[in-house]
Motif scaffolding. Structure first.
Motif, PDB file in Angstrom:
ATOM      1  N   SER A   1       0.862  -1.100  -0.027  1.00  0.00           N
ATOM      2  CA  SER A   1      -0.016  -0.128   0.084  1.00  0.00           C
ATOM      3  C   SER A   1       0.929   1.259  -0.016  1.00  0.00           C
ATOM      4  CB  SER A   1      -0.901  -0.110   1.187  1.00  0.00           C
ATOM      5  OG  SER A   1      -1.469   1.145   1.496  1.00  0.00           O
ATOM      6  N   ALA A   2       2.081   1.161   0.809  1.00  0.00           N
ATOM      7  CA  ALA A   2       3.073   2.375   0.914  1.00  0.00           C
ATOM      8  C   ALA A   2       3.405   2.721  -0.471  1.00  0.00           C
ATOM      9  CB  ALA A   2       3.858   2.109   1.741  1.00  0.00           C
ATOM     10  N   PHE A   3       4.079   1.758  -0.999  1.00  0.00           N
ATOM     11  CA  PHE A   3       4.835   2.161  -2.216  1.00  0.00           C
ATOM     12  C   PHE A   3       3.975   2.310  -3.422  1.00  0.00           C
ATOM     13  CE2 PHE A   3       5.312  -2.049  -3.611  1.00  0.00           C
ATOM     14  CZ  PHE A   3       5.778  -2.964  -2.636  1.00  0.00           C
TER      15      PHE A   3
ATOM     16  N   VAL B   1       8.274  -0.078 -23.579  1.00  0.00           N
ATOM     17  CA  VAL B   1       8.509  -1.062 -22.543  1.00  0.00           C
ATOM     18  C   VAL B   1       7.097  -1.615 -21.680  1.00  0.00           C
ATOM     19  CG1 VAL B   1       8.556   0.891 -20.575  1.00  0.00           C
ATOM     20  CG2 VAL B   1       9.703  -1.370 -20.271  1.00  0.00           C
ATOM     21  N   HIS B   2       5.909  -0.585 -22.167  1.00  0.00           N
ATOM     22  CA  HIS B   2       4.994  -0.736 -21.400  1.00  0.00           C
ATOM     23  C   HIS B   2       4.027  -2.124 -22.252  1.00  0.00           C
ATOM     24  CE1 HIS B   2       4.989   2.263 -18.670  1.00  0.00           C
ATOM     25  NE2 HIS B   2       5.416   3.127 -19.806  1.00  0.00           N
ATOM     26  N   PHE B   3       4.532  -2.375 -23.519  1.00  0.00           N
ATOM     27  CA  PHE B   3       3.674  -3.617 -24.012  1.00  0.00           C
ATOM     28  C   PHE B   3       4.109  -4.736 -23.324  1.00  0.00           C
ATOM     29  CE2 PHE B   3       3.518  -0.268 -27.625  1.00  0.00           C
ATOM     30  CZ  PHE B   3       2.312  -0.415 -28.075  1.00  0.00           C
ATOM     31  N   PHE B   4       5.266  -4.674 -22.731  1.00  0.00           N
ATOM     32  CA  PHE B   4       5.618  -6.000 -21.869  1.00  0.00           C
ATOM     33  C   PHE B   4       4.893  -6.040 -20.609  1.00  0.00           C
ATOM     34  CE2 PHE B   4       8.847  -5.229 -25.429  1.00  0.00           C
ATOM     35  CZ  PHE B   4       8.933  -6.632 -25.953  1.00  0.00           C
ATOM     36  N   LEU B   5       5.238  -4.862 -20.044  1.00  0.00           N
ATOM     37  CA  LEU B   5       4.957  -4.841 -18.338  1.00  0.00           C
ATOM     38  C   LEU B   5       3.241  -4.778 -18.299  1.00  0.00           C
ATOM     39  CD1 LEU B   5       7.009  -1.843 -17.220  1.00  0.00           C
ATOM     40  CD2 LEU B   5       7.276  -4.287 -16.776  1.00  0.00           C
ATOM     41  N   ALA B   6       2.600  -4.559 -19.423  1.00  0.00           N
ATOM     42  CA  ALA B   6       1.201  -4.502 -19.358  1.00  0.00           C
ATOM     43  C   ALA B   6       0.616  -6.026 -19.105  1.00  0.00           C
ATOM     44  CB  ALA B   6       0.493  -3.872 -20.683  1.00  0.00           C
ATOM     45  N   GLN B   7       1.541  -6.901 -19.668  1.00  0.00           N
ATOM     46  CA  GLN B   7       1.086  -8.284 -19.544  1.00  0.00           C
ATOM     47  C   GLN B   7       1.237  -8.857 -18.026  1.00  0.00           C
ATOM     48  OE1 GLN B   7      -0.293  -9.180 -22.144  1.00  0.00           O
ATOM     49  NE2 GLN B   7       0.288  -7.424 -22.962  1.00  0.00           N
ATOM     50  N   LEU B   8       1.804  -8.396 -17.103  1.00  0.00           N
ATOM     51  CA  LEU B   8       1.871  -8.681 -15.949  1.00  0.00           C
ATOM     52  C   LEU B   8       0.259  -8.592 -15.142  1.00  0.00           C
ATOM     53  CD1 LEU B   8       4.906  -6.604 -14.374  1.00  0.00           C
ATOM     54  CD2 LEU B   8       4.672  -9.064 -14.920  1.00  0.00           C
ATOM     55  N   PRO B   9      -0.061  -9.881 -14.768  1.00  0.00           N
ATOM     56  CA  PRO B   9      -1.520 -10.104 -14.453  1.00  0.00           C
ATOM     57  C   PRO B   9      -2.323  -8.971 -13.182  1.00  0.00           C
ATOM     58  CG  PRO B   9      -0.238 -11.514 -13.318  1.00  0.00           C
ATOM     59  CD  PRO B   9       0.585 -10.936 -13.938  1.00  0.00           C
ATOM     60  N   ASN B  10      -1.478  -8.558 -12.270  1.00  0.00           N
ATOM     61  CA  ASN B  10      -2.645  -7.921 -11.397  1.00  0.00           C
ATOM     62  C   ASN B  10      -1.519  -6.661 -10.615  1.00  0.00           C
ATOM     63  OD1 ASN B  10      -1.230  -9.623  -9.005  1.00  0.00           O
ATOM     64  ND2 ASN B  10      -2.499 -11.177 -10.039  1.00  0.00           N
ATOM     65  N   LEU B  11      -1.863  -6.046  -9.680  1.00  0.00           N
ATOM     66  CA  LEU B  11      -1.119  -5.197  -8.988  1.00  0.00           C
ATOM     67  C   LEU B  11      -0.130  -5.473  -7.980  1.00  0.00           C
ATOM     68  CD1 LEU B  11      -3.855  -2.409  -7.691  1.00  0.00           C
ATOM     69  CD2 LEU B  11      -1.541  -1.894  -8.824  1.00  0.00           C
ATOM     70  N   ASN B  12      -0.449  -6.873  -7.589  1.00  0.00           N
ATOM     71  CA  ASN B  12       0.667  -7.334  -6.678  1.00  0.00           C
ATOM     72  C   ASN B  12       1.982  -7.940  -7.437  1.00  0.00           C
ATOM     73  OD1 ASN B  12      -0.647  -6.761  -4.002  1.00  0.00           O
ATOM     74  ND2 ASN B  12      -1.533  -8.727  -4.169  1.00  0.00           N
ATOM     75  N   SER B  13       1.533  -8.310  -8.807  1.00  0.00           N
ATOM     76  CA  SER B  13       2.575  -8.767  -9.875  1.00  0.00           C
ATOM     77  C   SER B  13       3.418  -7.673 -10.014  1.00  0.00           C
ATOM     78  CB  SER B  13       1.911  -9.327 -10.926  1.00  0.00           C
ATOM     79  OG  SER B  13       1.341  -8.769 -11.458  1.00  0.00           O
ATOM     80  N   VAL B  14       2.952  -6.307 -10.242  1.00  0.00           N
ATOM     81  CA  VAL B  14       3.865  -5.120 -10.367  1.00  0.00           C
ATOM     82  C   VAL B  14       4.475  -4.459  -9.217  1.00  0.00           C
ATOM     83  CG1 VAL B  14       2.618  -4.761 -12.551  1.00  0.00           C
ATOM     84  CG2 VAL B  14       2.050  -3.496 -10.596  1.00  0.00           C
ATOM     85  N   ALA B  15       4.524  -5.167  -7.957  1.00  0.00           N
ATOM     86  CA  ALA B  15       4.795  -4.625  -6.944  1.00  0.00           C
ATOM     87  C   ALA B  15       6.516  -4.327  -6.961  1.00  0.00           C
ATOM     88  CB  ALA B  15       5.037  -5.541  -5.618  1.00  0.00           C
ATOM     89  N   GLY B  16       7.432  -5.033  -7.455  1.00  0.00           N
ATOM     90  CA  GLY B  16       8.553  -4.772  -7.625  1.00  0.00           C
ATOM     91  C   GLY B  16       8.952  -3.410  -8.475  1.00  0.00           C
ATOM     92  N   VAL B  17       8.073  -3.324  -9.579  1.00  0.00           N
ATOM     93  CA  VAL B  17       8.260  -2.016 -10.382  1.00  0.00           C
ATOM     94  C   VAL B  17       7.905  -0.846  -9.671  1.00  0.00           C
ATOM     95  CG1 VAL B  17       7.458  -1.170 -12.688  1.00  0.00           C
ATOM     96  CG2 VAL B  17       7.745  -3.728 -12.409  1.00  0.00           C
ATOM     97  N   SER B  18       6.696  -1.129  -8.869  1.00  0.00           N
ATOM     98  CA  SER B  18       6.218   0.184  -8.103  1.00  0.00           C
ATOM     99  C   SER B  18       7.129   0.403  -7.100  1.00  0.00           C
ATOM    100  CB  SER B  18       4.815  -0.492  -7.358  1.00  0.00           C
ATOM    101  OG  SER B  18       4.260   0.827  -6.782  1.00  0.00           O
ATOM    102  N   LEU B  19       7.729  -0.556  -6.468  1.00  0.00           N
ATOM    103  CA  LEU B  19       8.723  -0.261  -5.244  1.00  0.00           C
ATOM    104  C   LEU B  19       9.946   0.678  -6.026  1.00  0.00           C
ATOM    105  CD1 LEU B  19      10.060  -0.372  -2.549  1.00  0.00           C
ATOM    106  CD2 LEU B  19      10.941  -2.619  -3.014  1.00  0.00           C
TER     107      LEU B  19
ATOM    108  N   ALA C   1       2.989   6.810   2.767  1.00  0.00           N
ATOM    109  CA  ALA C   1       3.062   7.390   1.454  1.00  0.00           C
ATOM    110  C   ALA C   1       2.805   9.041   1.723  1.00  0.00           C
ATOM    111  CB  ALA C   1       2.036   6.803   0.558  1.00  0.00           C
ATOM    112  N   TYR C   2       1.875   9.298   2.556  1.00  0.00           N
ATOM    113  CA  TYR C   2       1.812  10.914   2.593  1.00  0.00           C
ATOM    114  C   TYR C   2       2.826  11.721   3.129  1.00  0.00           C
ATOM    115  CZ  TYR C   2      -2.552  12.242   0.674  1.00  0.00           C
ATOM    116  OH  TYR C   2      -3.680  12.513  -0.371  1.00  0.00           O
ATOM    117  N   PHE C   3       3.637  10.799   4.162  1.00  0.00           N
ATOM    118  CA  PHE C   3       4.655  11.529   4.567  1.00  0.00           C
ATOM    119  C   PHE C   3       5.998  11.647   3.585  1.00  0.00           C
ATOM    120  CE2 PHE C   3       8.983  10.760   6.542  1.00  0.00           C
ATOM    121  CZ  PHE C   3       9.065  11.839   7.362  1.00  0.00           C
ATOM    122  N   VAL C   4       6.088  10.638   2.889  1.00  0.00           N
ATOM    123  CA  VAL C   4       6.950  10.720   1.810  1.00  0.00           C
ATOM    124  C   VAL C   4       6.629  11.594   0.906  1.00  0.00           C
ATOM    125  CG1 VAL C   4       7.912   9.501  -0.320  1.00  0.00           C
ATOM    126  CG2 VAL C   4       7.659   8.236   1.830  1.00  0.00           C
ATOM    127  N   THR C   5       5.269  11.899   0.457  1.00  0.00           N
ATOM    128  CA  THR C   5       4.699  12.740  -0.430  1.00  0.00           C
ATOM    129  C   THR C   5       5.284  14.168  -0.105  1.00  0.00           C
ATOM    130  OG1 THR C   5       3.095  11.475  -0.991  1.00  0.00           O
ATOM    131  CG2 THR C   5       2.850  13.794  -1.610  1.00  0.00           C
TER     132      THR C   5
END
Length: 450
Positions: free
Chosen positions: A45-47, A172-190, A275-279
Motif C-alpha cells: 500500500s505504501a509504495f 516497455v509498456h507493451f511488455f509490462l502490461a502483461q503482468l496480471p495484477n497489482l501485486n505482480s507489479v509490486a517490484g516495479v512499483s517499489l 505514503a503521505y509522509f514521503v509525499t
C-alpha cells in the motif's frame, strides 16, 4: 447483483443465479487484475500510493508558484495535502462499510451510495478520464525525460524528435502490461517509489546547489490580465493533479487480505500514512526551493530549467523515466480490469493470454498515440486536474461518506465535509477552464508530431 460491468457474487442472493453463472463469475474474478490476488502487505500500500501520488506533477509545482505567489501557493499546497489525506482516509474506511462486502473498485462504492445507474455514470467517466489522462501525461513525461537525458549526456549528438522518444518510452509498456495484477507489479512499483523520492530530492537539491539567480524575481508575470487569470486557474489544476492516488486506492486496498479481526483498512491506512509522509518530503521542498532559485523563469518541468551539473540532471531524468514506468502501470491496472471485465462478462470472451495481450496492447498503443499528438505537458496537467481529479479526489469521497455515515447537520464532521465539497467544486470549475484555454493557445503554435 449487477454493478455496471461488475458482478458482485458476495453481495447477491444465491437464488438470483444458477450455479454455473456463479462459477463463471467467480472464475472471472479470480482472473481479473483487481480481484485475482489478495495477498498484499501494508508496505505494498505504501509504495503503490507513493507511486500513484508522487508523479509528474511534483516537477510542475515550482511553476505553479509563478502564478500563485509565495503565500497563496504554499497555502493551497498545504490545504490540498490535508484535504486529500482526509478524503483518502474516507475511501479506506468505506472499503468495507457494509458487513461481508468489499468495494473493490471505486465505481462499486459510487453505485452503492449514489445509486446503481447514477453512480456508474458519474464515477466511471471521471475515473477513466483520470486514469487514462494520467497515463497519457506519463507517456509525455517519459518521452521528455528520455530526450533530456540524451541531450545531457551527448551534447554532440544530433537531436531526435520528441515524438520518437515517446514511442521509445511506450515500448516497455507493451511488455509490462502483461503482468496480471497489482501485486505482480509490486517490484516495479517499489522501484518507482524509490525513484520518485530520489529525483524529487535531486530536483530541490540541485536547485539549492544552483542558488538564486542574480536577478531573480518573485513578482507576478507581466502579461495580459486575461492570460494571468487563466494561468492562475491552470496552476490550481496542477495542484489538484499532484494528489492523484485516490482513483486507484480502493483497487490497491482490494489486494490486501481482510478478516473480521484485522480488516484491510488497518494495513492500508498504515501504508497511506507512510505514503503521505514521503509525499510531503517530495512536494514541499521541490515547490519552495525550485521557485526560490529561479522565480519567474522556472519551466513547467523544473528539471528542464536546470542545466548543471550534467551528470546529476541526467540521473534525475532517468529516475523520472523509471518512476513514470511504474506509475503508468499502477494507473493502467484498473483500466485493464475494466476493459477485461467488459470483454469477459459482457461479451463472454474466454479469459486468457490472447485476450490480455490484445486488450492491453491496444490500450498502450492508444495512450501513446494521444501523447505523441498532444504533448502539452503543463496544460494537460491543469486540464485533467480540474476536470476529473478534483471530483474524485476532493469532494466525491465526502459526498459518499455523508450518505453512509449521516453525521448530524452542522456538526464538525458535517461542516468539514461540506467545506471539502465546496472547495473541490470550485477547484474543478476554474482549473478546467484554465487548462482547456492553455491547451487551445498552445495548439495554435505547436508543430504536431515534431
Amino acid at each position: 447483483m449487477v454493478s455496471g460491468n461488475c458482478l458482485n457474487v458476495s453481495s447477491a442472493p444465491a437464488k438470483d443465479y444458477a450455479d454455473d453463472d456463479i462459477q463463471k463469475v467467480r472464475s472471472a474474478n479470480d482472473w481479473l487484475p483487481v480481484t485475482s490476488s489478495r495477498n498484499g502487505k501494508w508496505w505494498y500500500s505504501a509504495f503503490h500510493n507513493v507511486t500513484a501520488m508522487v508523479g509528474a506533477g511534483v516537477l510542475s509545482l515550482p511553476y505553479t508558484m509563478v502564478f500563485l505567489g509565495w503565500g497563496p501557493g504554499i497555502c493551497l499546497l498545504v490545504l490540498s495535502w490535508m484535504i486529500t489525506l482526509y478524503t483518502l482516509w474516507q475511501l479506506v474506511d468505506m472499503h468495507e462499510s457494509v458487513p461481508g462486502r468489499r468495494f473493490d473498485r471505486y465505481h462499486e462504492l459510487a453505485q452503492y451510495t449514489l445509486g446503481e445507474t447514477r453512480g456508474l455514470w458519474i464515477l466511471v467517466p471521471l475515473n477513466l478520464t483520470v486514469e487514462v489522462g494520467v497515463d497519457i501525461v506519463y507517456m509525455v513525461t517519459g518521452g521528455q525525460s528520455l530526450k533530456k537525458f540524451h541531450e545531457t549526456v551527448c551534447h554532440s549528438c544530433g537531436k531526435i524528435r520528441q515524438s520518437y522518444w515517446i514511442l521509445i518510452f511506450s515500448s516497455v509498456h507493451f511488455f509490462l502490461a502483461q503482468l496480471p495484477n497489482l501485486n505482480s507489479v509490486a517490484g516495479v512499483s517499489l522501484a518507482a517509489a524509490v525513484m520518485s523520492l530520489s529525483y524529487s530530492t535531486i530536483a530541490w537539491g540541485a536547485c539549492f546547489y544552483h542558488g538564486q539567480l542574480e536577478d531573480v524575481s518573485y513578482g507576478y508575470v507581466h502579461t495580459t490580465p486575461a492570460n494571468t487569470v487563466f494561468r492562475v486557474l491552470n496552476s490550481l489544476g496542477v495542484i489538484a493533479f499532484a494528489f492523484a492516488g485516490h482513483n486507484v486506492a480502493l483497487e490497491i486496498q482490494a489486494t490486501i487480505p481482510s478478516t473480521p479481526e484485522k480488516p484491510s483498512k488497518i494495513p492500508m491506512w498504515r501504508g497511506v500514512l507512510v505514503a503521505y509522509f514521503v509525499t510531503a518530503l517530495c512536494y514541499f521542498p521541490v515547490a519552495i526551493v525550485g521557485y526560490w532559485a529561479f522565480g519567474q523563469i522556472v519551466d513547467d518541468n523544473v528539471l528542464l530549467t536546470l542545466k548543471k551539473p550534467d551528470w546529476l540532471i541526467a540521473a534525475a531524468n532517468m529516475m523520472v523515466v523509471v518512476h513514470v514506468i511504474g506509475s503508468y502501470q499502477v494507473f493502467a491496472m484498473p483500466v485493464y480490469d475494466m476493459i477485461e471485465t467488459v470483454l469477459v462478462k459482457n461479451f463472454s470472451l474466454a479469459p486468457g493470454f490472447w485476450l490480455r495481450l490484445l486488450s492491453r496492447s491496444s490500450y498502450v498503443a492508444f495512450t501513446c498515440f494521444i501523447a505523441v499528438t498532444f504533448p502539452f505537458f503543463g496544460d494537460l496537467l491543469g486540464f485533467f486536474g480540474g476536470l476529473a481529479f478534483a471530483p474524485t479526489t476532493y469532494f466525491l469521497p465526502c459526498i459518499m461518506w455523508l450518505i453512509i455515515n449521516k453525521p448530524k447537520r452542522f456538526s464538525l464532521p458535517w461542516l468539514v465535509n461540506w467545506f471539502c465539497i465546496i472547495f473541490g467544486v470550485v477547484l474543478m470549475l476554474i482549473s478546467t477552464v484554465g487548462g482547456l484555454r492553455s491547451i487551445i493557445i498552445d495548439a495554435y503554435t505547436y508543430d504536431f508530431y515534431q
